[in-house]
Structures are given as C-alpha cells and as structure tokens.
Design a protein around this motif. Structure first.
Motif, PDB file in Angstrom:
ATOM      1  N   ASP A   1       4.231  -0.214 -14.555  1.00  0.00           N
ATOM      2  CA  ASP A   1       4.913  -1.393 -14.037  1.00  0.00           C
ATOM      3  C   ASP A   1       5.710  -1.001 -12.798  1.00  0.00           C
ATOM      4  OD1 ASP A   1       4.725  -3.804 -16.030  1.00  0.00           O
ATOM      5  OD2 ASP A   1       5.020  -2.046 -17.303  1.00  0.00           O
ATOM      6  N   GLY A   2       5.561  -1.786 -11.734  1.00  0.00           N
ATOM      7  CA  GLY A   2       6.324  -1.515 -10.534  1.00  0.00           C
ATOM      8  C   GLY A   2       5.739  -2.217  -9.321  1.00  0.00           C
ATOM      9  N   ASN A   3       6.408  -2.007  -8.195  1.00  0.00           N
ATOM     10  CA  ASN A   3       6.012  -2.673  -6.957  1.00  0.00           C
ATOM     11  C   ASN A   3       5.982  -1.663  -5.823  1.00  0.00           C
ATOM     12  OD1 ASN A   3       5.458  -5.083  -5.332  1.00  0.00           O
ATOM     13  ND2 ASN A   3       7.465  -4.687  -4.418  1.00  0.00           N
ATOM     14  N   LYS A   4       4.878  -1.635  -5.089  1.00  0.00           N
ATOM     15  CA  LYS A   4       4.720  -0.757  -3.937  1.00  0.00           C
ATOM     16  C   LYS A   4       4.638  -1.606  -2.674  1.00  0.00           C
ATOM     17  CE  LYS A   4       4.212   2.922  -6.583  1.00  0.00           C
ATOM     18  NZ  LYS A   4       5.140   4.087  -6.569  1.00  0.00           N
TER      19      LYS A   4
ATOM     20  N   THR B   1      -2.188  -3.241   5.813  1.00  0.00           N
ATOM     21  CA  THR B   1      -1.257  -2.800   4.771  1.00  0.00           C
ATOM     22  C   THR B   1      -0.780  -4.026   4.000  1.00  0.00           C
ATOM     23  OG1 THR B   1       0.736  -3.021   6.156  1.00  0.00           O
ATOM     24  CG2 THR B   1      -0.438  -0.908   6.242  1.00  0.00           C
ATOM     25  N   SER B   2      -0.319  -3.811   2.787  1.00  0.00           N
ATOM     26  CA  SER B   2       0.221  -4.913   1.996  1.00  0.00           C
ATOM     27  C   SER B   2       1.007  -4.364   0.813  1.00  0.00           C
ATOM     28  CB  SER B   2      -0.896  -5.838   1.498  1.00  0.00           C
ATOM     29  OG  SER B   2      -1.729  -5.162   0.596  1.00  0.00           O
ATOM     30  N   GLU B   3       1.693  -5.264   0.132  1.00  0.00           N
ATOM     31  CA  GLU B   3       2.366  -4.908  -1.114  1.00  0.00           C
ATOM     32  C   GLU B   3       1.348  -4.871  -2.242  1.00  0.00           C
ATOM     33  OE1 GLU B   3       5.802  -7.049  -2.246  1.00  0.00           O
ATOM     34  OE2 GLU B   3       6.896  -6.622  -0.394  1.00  0.00           O
ATOM     35  N   VAL B   4       1.629  -4.048  -3.229  1.00  0.00           N
ATOM     36  CA  VAL B   4       0.796  -3.978  -4.427  1.00  0.00           C
ATOM     37  C   VAL B   4       1.716  -3.990  -5.645  1.00  0.00           C
ATOM     38  CG1 VAL B   4      -1.013  -2.730  -5.662  1.00  0.00           C
ATOM     39  CG2 VAL B   4      -0.872  -2.568  -3.167  1.00  0.00           C
ATOM     40  N   THR B   5       1.439  -4.891  -6.565  1.00  0.00           N
ATOM     41  CA  THR B   5       2.249  -5.027  -7.777  1.00  0.00           C
ATOM     42  C   THR B   5       1.443  -4.568  -8.982  1.00  0.00           C
ATOM     43  OG1 THR B   5       3.454  -6.892  -6.834  1.00  0.00           O
ATOM     44  CG2 THR B   5       3.573  -6.617  -9.219  1.00  0.00           C
ATOM     45  N   PHE B   6       2.105  -3.808  -9.845  1.00  0.00           N
ATOM     46  CA  PHE B   6       1.498  -3.344 -11.094  1.00  0.00           C
ATOM     47  C   PHE B   6       2.298  -3.962 -12.249  1.00  0.00           C
ATOM     48  CE2 PHE B   6       0.709  -0.289  -7.792  1.00  0.00           C
ATOM     49  CZ  PHE B   6      -0.634   0.013  -7.937  1.00  0.00           C
ATOM     50  N   ASP B   7       1.662  -4.872 -12.954  1.00  0.00           N
ATOM     51  CA  ASP B   7       2.327  -5.619 -14.015  1.00  0.00           C
ATOM     52  C   ASP B   7       1.612  -5.363 -15.345  1.00  0.00           C
ATOM     53  OD1 ASP B   7       3.741  -7.379 -15.591  1.00  0.00           O
ATOM     54  OD2 ASP B   7       2.942  -9.186 -14.664  1.00  0.00           O
ATOM     55  N   ASN B   8       2.204  -4.479 -16.150  1.00  0.00           N
ATOM     56  CA  ASN B   8       1.621  -4.134 -17.445  1.00  0.00           C
ATOM     57  C   ASN B   8       0.176  -3.634 -17.284  1.00  0.00           C
ATOM     58  OD1 ASN B   8       1.960  -3.893 -20.302  1.00  0.00           O
ATOM     59  ND2 ASN B   8       0.740  -5.753 -20.588  1.00  0.00           N
TER      60      ASN B   8
ATOM     61  N   ASN C   1      -4.476   0.268   3.613  1.00  0.00           N
ATOM     62  CA  ASN C   1      -5.808  -0.045   3.091  1.00  0.00           C
ATOM     63  C   ASN C   1      -5.793  -0.736   1.733  1.00  0.00           C
ATOM     64  OD1 ASN C   1      -7.281   0.891   5.305  1.00  0.00           O
ATOM     65  ND2 ASN C   1      -7.345   2.977   4.538  1.00  0.00           N
ATOM     66  N   ALA C   2      -4.630  -1.184   1.285  1.00  0.00           N
ATOM     67  CA  ALA C   2      -4.566  -1.857  -0.015  1.00  0.00           C
ATOM     68  C   ALA C   2      -5.521  -3.048  -0.113  1.00  0.00           C
ATOM     69  CB  ALA C   2      -3.127  -2.293  -0.319  1.00  0.00           C
ATOM     70  N   PRO C   3      -5.656  -3.899   0.926  1.00  0.00           N
ATOM     71  CA  PRO C   3      -6.561  -5.042   0.792  1.00  0.00           C
ATOM     72  C   PRO C   3      -8.030  -4.649   0.677  1.00  0.00           C
ATOM     73  CG  PRO C   3      -4.962  -5.421   2.549  1.00  0.00           C
ATOM     74  CD  PRO C   3      -4.875  -3.969   2.184  1.00  0.00           C
ATOM     75  N   LEU C   4      -8.357  -3.398   1.037  1.00  0.00           N
ATOM     76  CA  LEU C   4      -9.737  -2.934   1.020  1.00  0.00           C
ATOM     77  C   LEU C   4     -10.027  -1.968  -0.115  1.00  0.00           C
ATOM     78  CD1 LEU C   4      -9.962  -2.057   4.830  1.00  0.00           C
ATOM     79  CD2 LEU C   4     -10.807  -4.150   3.743  1.00  0.00           C
ATOM     80  N   ALA C   5      -8.989  -1.491  -0.771  1.00  0.00           N
ATOM     81  CA  ALA C   5      -9.127  -0.356  -1.686  1.00  0.00           C
ATOM     82  C   ALA C   5      -9.874  -0.711  -2.968  1.00  0.00           C
ATOM     83  CB  ALA C   5      -7.749   0.197  -2.026  1.00  0.00           C
ATOM     84  N   GLN C   6     -10.663   0.260  -3.407  1.00  0.00           N
ATOM     85  CA  GLN C   6     -11.248   0.204  -4.750  1.00  0.00           C
ATOM     86  C   GLN C   6     -10.480   1.094  -5.728  1.00  0.00           C
ATOM     87  OE1 GLN C   6     -13.569   0.876  -2.026  1.00  0.00           O
ATOM     88  NE2 GLN C   6     -13.826  -1.332  -1.900  1.00  0.00           N
ATOM     89  N   LEU C   7      -9.656   1.996  -5.180  1.00  0.00           N
ATOM     90  CA  LEU C   7      -8.902   2.931  -6.015  1.00  0.00           C
ATOM     91  C   LEU C   7      -7.495   3.106  -5.460  1.00  0.00           C
ATOM     92  CD1 LEU C   7      -8.857   5.105  -8.309  1.00  0.00           C
ATOM     93  CD2 LEU C   7      -9.532   6.760  -6.549  1.00  0.00           C
TER      94      LEU C   7
ATOM     95  N   VAL D   1      -3.171  -5.561 -11.662  1.00  0.00           N
ATOM     96  CA  VAL D   1      -3.006  -5.093 -10.284  1.00  0.00           C
ATOM     97  C   VAL D   1      -3.139  -6.293  -9.344  1.00  0.00           C
ATOM     98  CG1 VAL D   1      -3.917  -3.633  -8.448  1.00  0.00           C
ATOM     99  CG2 VAL D   1      -3.934  -2.809 -10.812  1.00  0.00           C
ATOM    100  N   THR D   2      -2.098  -6.529  -8.549  1.00  0.00           N
ATOM    101  CA  THR D   2      -2.115  -7.642  -7.598  1.00  0.00           C
ATOM    102  C   THR D   2      -1.830  -7.124  -6.203  1.00  0.00           C
ATOM    103  OG1 THR D   2      -1.308  -9.175  -9.292  1.00  0.00           O
ATOM    104  CG2 THR D   2      -1.128  -9.875  -6.999  1.00  0.00           C
ATOM    105  N   VAL D   3      -2.742  -7.402  -5.288  1.00  0.00           N
ATOM    106  CA  VAL D   3      -2.566  -7.012  -3.890  1.00  0.00           C
ATOM    107  C   VAL D   3      -2.091  -8.224  -3.103  1.00  0.00           C
ATOM    108  CG1 VAL D   3      -3.699  -6.130  -1.821  1.00  0.00           C
ATOM    109  CG2 VAL D   3      -4.367  -5.267  -4.080  1.00  0.00           C
ATOM    110  N   GLY D   4      -0.972  -8.066  -2.404  1.00  0.00           N
ATOM    111  CA  GLY D   4      -0.393  -9.165  -1.645  1.00  0.00           C
ATOM    112  C   GLY D   4      -1.130  -9.424  -0.346  1.00  0.00           C
ATOM    113  N   PRO D   5      -0.699 -10.426   0.416  1.00  0.00           N
ATOM    114  CA  PRO D   5      -1.320 -10.719   1.713  1.00  0.00           C
ATOM    115  C   PRO D   5      -1.085  -9.588   2.706  1.00  0.00           C
ATOM    116  CG  PRO D   5       0.684 -12.013   1.409  1.00  0.00           C
ATOM    117  CD  PRO D   5       0.412 -11.353   0.093  1.00  0.00           C
ATOM    118  N   LYS D   6      -1.944  -9.516   3.711  1.00  0.00           N
ATOM    119  CA  LYS D   6      -1.794  -8.480   4.731  1.00  0.00           C
ATOM    120  C   LYS D   6      -0.450  -8.613   5.444  1.00  0.00           C
ATOM    121  CE  LYS D   6      -5.529  -9.558   6.960  1.00  0.00           C
ATOM    122  NZ  LYS D   6      -6.537  -9.574   8.036  1.00  0.00           N
TER     123      LYS D   6
END
Length: 388
Positions: free
Chosen positions: A150-153, A209-216, A158-164, A193-198
C-alpha cells in the motif's frame, strides 16, 4: 562477457547514425506529439537499445559502464525523451534485477526487458521521499504467502507504458538489522495498481511520468527481489549510483549539442554586417561552453572507469552527476544568450534543450543531495584515516 572494442565501436557508430539521421530531424514531431514515434521505438529495439546494459546471457548487449557513458553522450545529443524510453530498462529498474534478482526472477523478466517487449519502471519516489529513500512510507506486509503493498509513488518514469513496476516499500521500521526497505516486482496489471494521468512537465516532451498508487496490492513471496527484506535500500543506492554516472554523460551529450548549435548560429548570423561569432564576447561564451563540455567528458570517462574497477562507486558518481548537470545548465543558458531573441522561441533546438536539461539537476538525486554525499563522504574518509 564484456563487449570488445571493435564490436563496441560498431554499436556506437550504429547508435550515432540512428540518432543523428533518424531522431534529430524529428525532434519537433516528438515535441509536438509528446510521444516517440512508433517506428523510432521499433528501430531502437531492433538495434538493442532497450537492453544495451543487460548481460548478454539475458539477451542484452552486455555493455559495462565505461561503454554505457559513451552511448549516453550520444543519447544526450537529441530529445531526452528518446533515452527515457529505454533508460529505465537499462538503468535504475533493470539493474535492480541484474544485481539483486534471483535466478528465477531474472529468467522471468530480463530477456523481455532487454528486447523491449517489457518496459520496467522504477517506483521509488514518493510525495514525502524523493532523493532520500530512507523516508519511504509505502508499506509491504506479509499476509500468509503473499505480500500486501500500500502506498503512493510520484514522478515515475514510463509508468503509463510499463508492464512491470520495481517497487520499493518498507516492511518494518529501520532497526539494528537493517533499513527495513524491500523491493518487489509488481506486474502493472496486478489488481490494485492504478496509474494516474501523464504529468505535464516543463520539458522533456515524449518522456512520460505519472503517479502510481498501490492499494491492497497482493503479490506472491516470489516477487520479493533477492528473497531478502533488506535488499531494497542497497539495491536503490547501487542502481542510483550507477545511474548518476549515466545522467552525467547524458548531460555532456546535451551540452555538446547546445555548443554545436551555438557555434553554427554564430557563424551565419550577422549584426551590423558582421557575423556575431567574430565578436569577442560571443567567443568568450563559446569558450566557456567548450571548456565545460571537455571537462565533463573527461570526468564521466574517469568516473565510469573507476566504477567498473570497483575503486569508487559512491563519491565519483555523485561528483560527476553534480558537476555535469550543473555544467549543462550553464551551457544551455549561454546557448540561449548567444541566440538572442531566437533562442527564446519554441521550435529552436536550444530553447528545448534549455527546458529539458533543467530536470537533470533534480532526478536521481538533486544537486544538494550530491553535495551532502560528497561532503559527508570526504569527512568520513578523513576521520577513518585519522583513526588508523
């Protein structure tokens, strides 16, 4: 196995030709569309740029850091979005797997990373933890046979393109056993896993680049890199140190481009019937640019050699990153000055360079962090010598 000099010369020549002939002419297209054209992406993958720093046994070219910096100086010559497209695969994300992954983790991911079939993203920075990973708040808790993250980055390249996602998280408070920071391999399609807008940035159009949220977010125990809860901090510091030398070299490439644009402009642009390159004050600015580029190039080559030999993998990278990123900022500023009003206009290369290189002093450790590493390290070394 290290690539020999002849083979590397061919690799470098191929990369230079690709950049100068196919990417440089399309810089405005990249800026206007905020994207790297698909045909350029495919060509970059075909010539091995997604895996140039990945070992050959995993499908990469296997270049060491002394060779990496030579390529990076070529990458810096054009839109920095090109390098960003495959930078995390070769650099801070890919090197975590290369240096710390289990054999199973390497077998699962590295060949696909090297080919460009998988884009790996380095998820370290948080709203309250940037250049210093010790402030991480993202948490990972072991629940049976799974880790729950759980957390927020933020600002994740490359978050909008990432597979890993290579995700750093705290498993416990720092204690005498270690910093309590682990690193996990999290596929982008994992539930939670939620990737935010660019992000809309000052420059580097096409580098997303973007924010990435990890929720449970639940991942198996096998997702823990190296199978060790205390690997994360060491993996982050090691990858960042190597990456700092790469960014320093990238800065040299961008500075060289700014210098070349300045010299070319100065000999064809006239004021009062005289080429501005004949004016001594313009020549003085060109001289300062050239001196900075030469110093930066020599520095990154020496620091890379000392890194590869194992002689210095801490202070040298910080010194190179500090000097070269500050240097390119000054060179880009002088380039705009030499161009006069033209240099302030969109569509002029030095205007783009001026905006793009400003970020280099911020990511992978700000200039201030590099000064703290350097100053503290030098004092610590002196104290150690006095205790002998």
């Amino acid at each position: 196995m290290q690539v020999d000099e002849d083979d590397f010369a061919d690799i470098l020549a191929t990369a230079r030709e690709f950049i100068r002939k196919e990417v440089v002419p399309r810089e405005q297209e990249i800026a206007d569309t905020d994207a790297i054209p698909e045909d350029i992406r495919k060509k970059a993958a075909a010539i091995g740029l997604f895996g140039y720093a990945i070992p050959q046994e995993w499908g990469g070219l296997g270049l060491d850091l002394t060779q990496d910096v030579e390529l990076a100086m070529e990458f810096g010559y054009t839109s920095l979005a090109l390098r960003s497209m495959f930078g995390t695969n070769n650099g801070i994300a890919g090197q975590v797997l290369v240096g710390f992954g289990t054999d199973e983790q390497k077998a699962q991911w590295l060949e696909r990373i090297a080919s460009g079939d998988v884009v790996a993203s380095f998820a370290l920075t948080e709203p309250g933890a940037g250049s210093n990973p010790a402030g991480l708040r993202t948490k990972a808790v072991l629940d049976g046979s799974e880790w729950v993250i759980d957390g927020n980055k933020r600002f994740i390249t490359n978050a909008p393109l990432a597979q890993l996602f290579v995700v750093f998280a705290r498993t416990r408070p720092a204690d005498s056993d270690g910093p309590g920071i682990a690193v996990f391999l999290v596929p982008a399609d994992t539930p939670g896993v939620t990737v935010g807008p660019k992000d809309k940035k000052m420059g580097q159009e096409g580098a997303w680049t973007s924010e990435v949220t990890f929720d449970n977010v639940r991942v198996p125990e096998s997702a823990l890199v190296g199978g060790d809860q205390d690997t994360g901090y060491r993996a982050a510091m090691t990858s960042l140190a190597r990456g700092r030398v790469h960014i320093a070299a990238l800065s040299v490439g961008a500075a060289q481009r700014a210098l070349d644009e300045s010299v070319a402009f100065s000999v064809v642009t006239e004021q009062g019937g005289t080429a501005i390159g004949d004016f001594q004050l313009v020549q003085a600015m060109l001289a300062d640019q050239h001196a900075g580029v030469m110093a930066g190039r020599a520095m990154v080559r020496e620091v890379a050699a000392r890194y590869v030999s194992g002689e210095d993998r801490r202070l040298g990278p910080s010194a190179a990153k500090l000097f070269c990123t500050e240097m390119v900022g000054k060179v880009a500023d002088l380039a705009v000055q030499i161009h006069g009003g033209n240099g302030y206009m969109r569509g002029v290369p030095v205007e783009r360079i001026y905006r793009e290189v400003r970020l280099l002093r911020l990511y992978e450790g700000t200039s201030e962090i590099q000064r703290l590493i350097l100053g503290g390290g030098l004092v610590a070394q002196a104290k150690k010598r006095n205790q002998r």
